[in-house]
Design a protein around this motif. Structure first.
Motif, PDB file in Angstrom:
ATOM      1  N   GLN A  74      -8.960   5.138   7.799  1.00  0.00           N
ATOM      2  CA  GLN A  74      -8.682   4.148   8.597  1.00  0.00           C
ATOM      3  C   GLN A  74      -7.472   3.093   8.630  1.00  0.00           C
ATOM      4  O   GLN A  74      -7.354   2.718  10.017  1.00  0.00           O
ATOM      5  CB  GLN A  74     -10.192   2.730   8.004  1.00  0.00           C
ATOM      6  CG  GLN A  74     -10.667   1.997   9.114  1.00  0.00           C
ATOM      7  CD  GLN A  74     -11.172   0.843   8.503  1.00  0.00           C
ATOM      8  OE1 GLN A  74     -12.161   0.171   7.600  1.00  0.00           O
ATOM      9  NE2 GLN A  74     -11.661  -0.119   9.655  1.00  0.00           N
ATOM     10  N   MET A  75      -6.886   3.018   7.438  1.00  0.00           N
ATOM     11  CA  MET A  75      -5.829   2.691   7.685  1.00  0.00           C
ATOM     12  C   MET A  75      -4.883   3.098   8.448  1.00  0.00           C
ATOM     13  O   MET A  75      -3.991   3.154   8.385  1.00  0.00           O
ATOM     14  CB  MET A  75      -5.227   2.807   5.708  1.00  0.00           C
ATOM     15  CG  MET A  75      -4.947   1.840   4.753  1.00  0.00           C
ATOM     16  SD  MET A  75      -5.101   2.074   3.708  1.00  0.00           S
ATOM     17  CE  MET A  75      -6.014   1.510   2.426  1.00  0.00           C
ATOM     18  N   THR A 109       0.943  -1.113   0.140  1.00  0.00           N
ATOM     19  CA  THR A 109      -0.113   0.092  -0.596  1.00  0.00           C
ATOM     20  C   THR A 109       0.979   1.455   0.117  1.00  0.00           C
ATOM     21  O   THR A 109       1.684   1.508   0.462  1.00  0.00           O
ATOM     22  CB  THR A 109      -1.090  -0.354   1.376  1.00  0.00           C
ATOM     23  OG1 THR A 109      -1.684  -1.735   1.067  1.00  0.00           O
ATOM     24  CG2 THR A 109      -2.234   1.259   0.998  1.00  0.00           C
ATOM     25  N   ALA A 126     -11.819   4.686   3.674  1.00  0.00           N
ATOM     26  CA  ALA A 126     -10.696   3.661   4.252  1.00  0.00           C
ATOM     27  C   ALA A 126     -10.064   3.753   4.319  1.00  0.00           C
ATOM     28  O   ALA A 126      -9.050   3.392   4.464  1.00  0.00           O
ATOM     29  CB  ALA A 126     -11.096   2.686   2.990  1.00  0.00           C
ATOM     30  N   ASP A 171     -10.851   9.727   0.889  1.00  0.00           N
ATOM     31  CA  ASP A 171     -11.412   7.831   1.261  1.00  0.00           C
ATOM     32  C   ASP A 171     -11.158   7.643   2.763  1.00  0.00           C
ATOM     33  O   ASP A 171      -9.812   8.069   3.152  1.00  0.00           O
ATOM     34  CB  ASP A 171     -10.163   7.897   0.458  1.00  0.00           C
ATOM     35  CG  ASP A 171     -11.070   6.352   0.013  1.00  0.00           C
ATOM     36  OD1 ASP A 171     -11.268   5.662   0.870  1.00  0.00           O
ATOM     37  OD2 ASP A 171      -9.852   4.903  -0.687  1.00  0.00           O
TER      38      ASP A 171
END
Length: 125
Positions: free
Chosen positions: A95-96, A23, A92, A90
């Motif tokens: 959250q990362m 990522t 998501a 984003d």
């Protein structure tokens, strides 16, 4: 507000999340008072990103709310749902970054033991 940047630097140096291997994302953290710090995850490792890096999301909150998250008194996702932390971009990706900003043992093997245990505790007020 240099203290906020120093706090974030201490949190991310050496932090690693194996779940984020492969990522590459950037999150901007904007704190009340105008301080903005870019944090990147690159193949699971977190670091301060250079100014001008393209961000995938932005989190905005007060230094007090961020401090509560860092010290484990408030969960990042819960704070977002309560409106205490704003998110643009984003969700998501936001959250990362919870693993970078929240206490835990997410240090890379051999990393210096800096982190939330060395940060000054908030005083009840």
């Amino acid at each position: 507000m240099r203290q906020a940047r120093d706090l974030i630097q201490a949190l991310v140096v050496g932090r690693y999340d194996a779940c984020l291997q492969g990522t590459r994302k950037v999150c901007s953290l904007s704190l009340t008072g105008g301080e903005r710090v870019l944090v990147a995850v690159d193949d699971g490792s977190f670091r301060i990103a250079p100014e001008g890096a393209s961000e995938d999301c932005e989190l905005s909150c007060s230094l007090d709310d961020f401090s509560r998250i860092v010290h484990g008194e408030q969960n990042l996702i819960t704070a977002i749902m309560q409106g205490r932390v704003g998110v643009r971009g984003d969700l998501a990706v936001a959250q990362m970054f919870q693993s970078a900003f929240c206490p835990g043992d997410g240090r890379a093997p051999g990393a210096t033991p800096q982190g939330t245990s060395e940060l000054p505790k908030r005083h009840a007020g």
